[in-house]
Design an enzyme around this catalytic site. Sequence first.
Site, PDB file in Angstrom:
ATOM      1  N   HIS A 106      29.701  26.880  -0.559  1.00 18.81           N
ATOM      2  CA  HIS A 106      29.273  26.285   0.847  1.00 18.81           C
ATOM      3  C   HIS A 106      28.754  27.374   1.625  1.00 18.81           C
ATOM      4  CE1 HIS A 106      31.557  22.249   0.319  1.00 18.81           C
ATOM      5  NE2 HIS A 106      31.368  22.493  -0.694  1.00 18.81           N
ATOM      6  N   HIS A 267      31.684  21.602 -10.724  1.00 19.65           N
ATOM      7  CA  HIS A 267      32.798  20.766 -10.931  1.00 19.65           C
ATOM      8  C   HIS A 267      33.652  20.892 -12.146  1.00 19.65           C
ATOM      9  CE1 HIS A 267      30.993  18.038  -7.791  1.00 19.65           C
ATOM     10  NE2 HIS A 267      31.313  19.049  -7.190  1.00 19.65           N
TER      11      HIS A 267
END
Length: 726
Positions: A106, A267
Amino acid sequence: MSTSDDIHNTTATGKCPFHQGGHDQSAGAGTTTRDWWPNQLRVDLLNQHSNRSNPLGEDFDYRKEFSKLDYYGLKKDLKALLTESQPWWPADWGSYAGLFIRMAWHGAGTYRSIDGRGGAGRGQQRFAPLNSWPDNVSLDKARRLLWPIKQKYGQKISWADLFILAGNVALENSGFRTFGFGAGREDVWEPDLDVNWGDEKAWLTHRHPEALAKAPLGATEMGLIYVNPEGPDHSGEPLSAAAAIRATFGNMGMNDEETVALIAGGHTLGKTHGAGPTSNVGPDPEAAPIEEQGLGWASTYGSGVGADAITSGLEVVWTQTPTQWSNYFFENLFKYEWVQTRSPAGAIQFEAVDAPEIIPDPFDPSKKRKPTMLVTDLTLRFDPEFEKISRRFLNDPQAFNEAFARAWFKLTHRDMGPKSRYIGPEVPKEDLIWQDPLPQPIYNPTEQDIIDLKFAIADSGLSVSELVSVAWASASTFRGGDKRGGANGARLALMPQRDWDVNAAAVRALPVLEKIQKESGKASLADIIVLAGVVGVEKAASAAGLSIHVPFAPGRVDARQDQTDIEMFELLEPIADGFRNYRARLDVSTTESLLIDKAQQLTLTAPEMTALVGGMRVLGAYFDGSKNGVFTDRVGVLSNDFFVNLLDMRYEWKATDESKELFEGRDRETGEVKYTASRADLVFGSNSVLRAVAEVYASSDAHEKFVKDFVAAWVKVMNLDRFDLL
């Protein structure tokens, strides 16, 4: 309402009447000029990140400090931290790997290739708005977990580098082999004000994917890094998310394969957190009360942490081994049938309906659950193009590992510029096309070589305007955000820059300079282009009666066409360059705002920008041969005529048409048109801040100062990409 008697009474008691009452008397309080004039030109953007905000001082040398770092000792400490679960924020499955990977992702994921802004290179995740974005919930905890390590190693490692290195170590400690790591990100000490995050006034406002192609925005909603994991506008539809995913990852310069690899790789480890309704979550760090000490999102749901943690509101665990690297993401994606369900917080997600309970609980070893996926995860199965790549990765885990390693490296290093800026023992040897690679130097011109080249350029028949224009065209592509562009590489002579409309006048000088380079064999074309600017500026100053020496540092090299990603370099083509009085489109902002934008990309201050524009005008360095902004009858002479005549009240300015882009300056007495100008010219008389600077240069005693300031700013631009000189 106070009366004179009230004032007399307070005075009689010895109290100042103006220190009574409850008005906020702190600095910066009250209605501001931005409140009164919200469209005021943002000249303040040119004053960001000055040494006045830097606690380390202007003499601090990060590269020197980093050289003292026990790099592998730091990595060892980070590895230990990963499994040192803290009671104030317990680690899922006893590992912070997923949290640190998300923090690094991020931080880097705000980068936008269209304008080069965003990214991890400044450690901006510490500041608003990023520290409080809805998509960054709980990353305040990740940064706080790192504080003891940052405290231990001090200034030998920047926060910006530490964030990314922590993500790398998290991957490595989970059994993944990364592509490498380049340090060199220097911290700043205040938020970036120049990044356009969008016009929305509410968090998570939906944007149509088509809108992302028209603006430098990297996310489909205000406050997200990429896309809404529940699908566009919470649609819950995996297939409809494909366009949004392509738009956002494409704005970072990622292709379909890199996109699939990044989503799946990101993920493979960790989980999302949605133990209960998000209404239990308190204010973000910027809005949290002072006693929270920079933390935010305190939750009243249960314990608020661990098994009760709420971050996104989604409660998803993708793989059977969430702390160890695997290919389970793809195996589960294609093995099971997925049905839409909702998290305990009510967020839309999917569950493998036909799967056994094979997913370990993060805090209770006796519990298992079925695999779960985000809406956008299933896009990788149902979009035809993404599916092809995903099935290839399913059947070839090594190909997936290689693709993710390279894509992760690109993600986390995309805004660092050329590889010459990387430092540290784990910098990969391979040159990558997105790094805008350059060959090794083959020339080493002596002082006499440079003198001879200057004579050859001066005798070439090129005018001052042509000499200055070609140098500016080469150097002014630089972007301070991602350190791309600049004169090194002489890419002005390559596609696509050679065909840009803005460079039409400048490239006409290239054949002459290419001939000089070929005949001399003493310097690169890149150096000769910059040297042409030196000759032009020195000639112009001499014509103005001043003998000056323009500093020149050789050492540039010439890039090859195969080292130049045409598609990515197209993004450097300016839609406006106020320094050359160029504007291609009228549907994007105002001309004067785009001038500020260009100056900010060139890391210029307001005085530097002002001096350069004034100098470029009198030198005739405009893109199309027009006379707009040429407030002199001595073109080619480095005078302060631009400022003198702009501020002369003998002239009255009127727009030539309703667009109010071009103006005529008429003599107030005769009505004769004396000059023409653009908004990029008149702003130096209109804007109060820029006029204050222009008045300095228009003064009778300012000519020599103006020339010196112009030269200093000119040399700065010519050397913006000379990281070897730092």
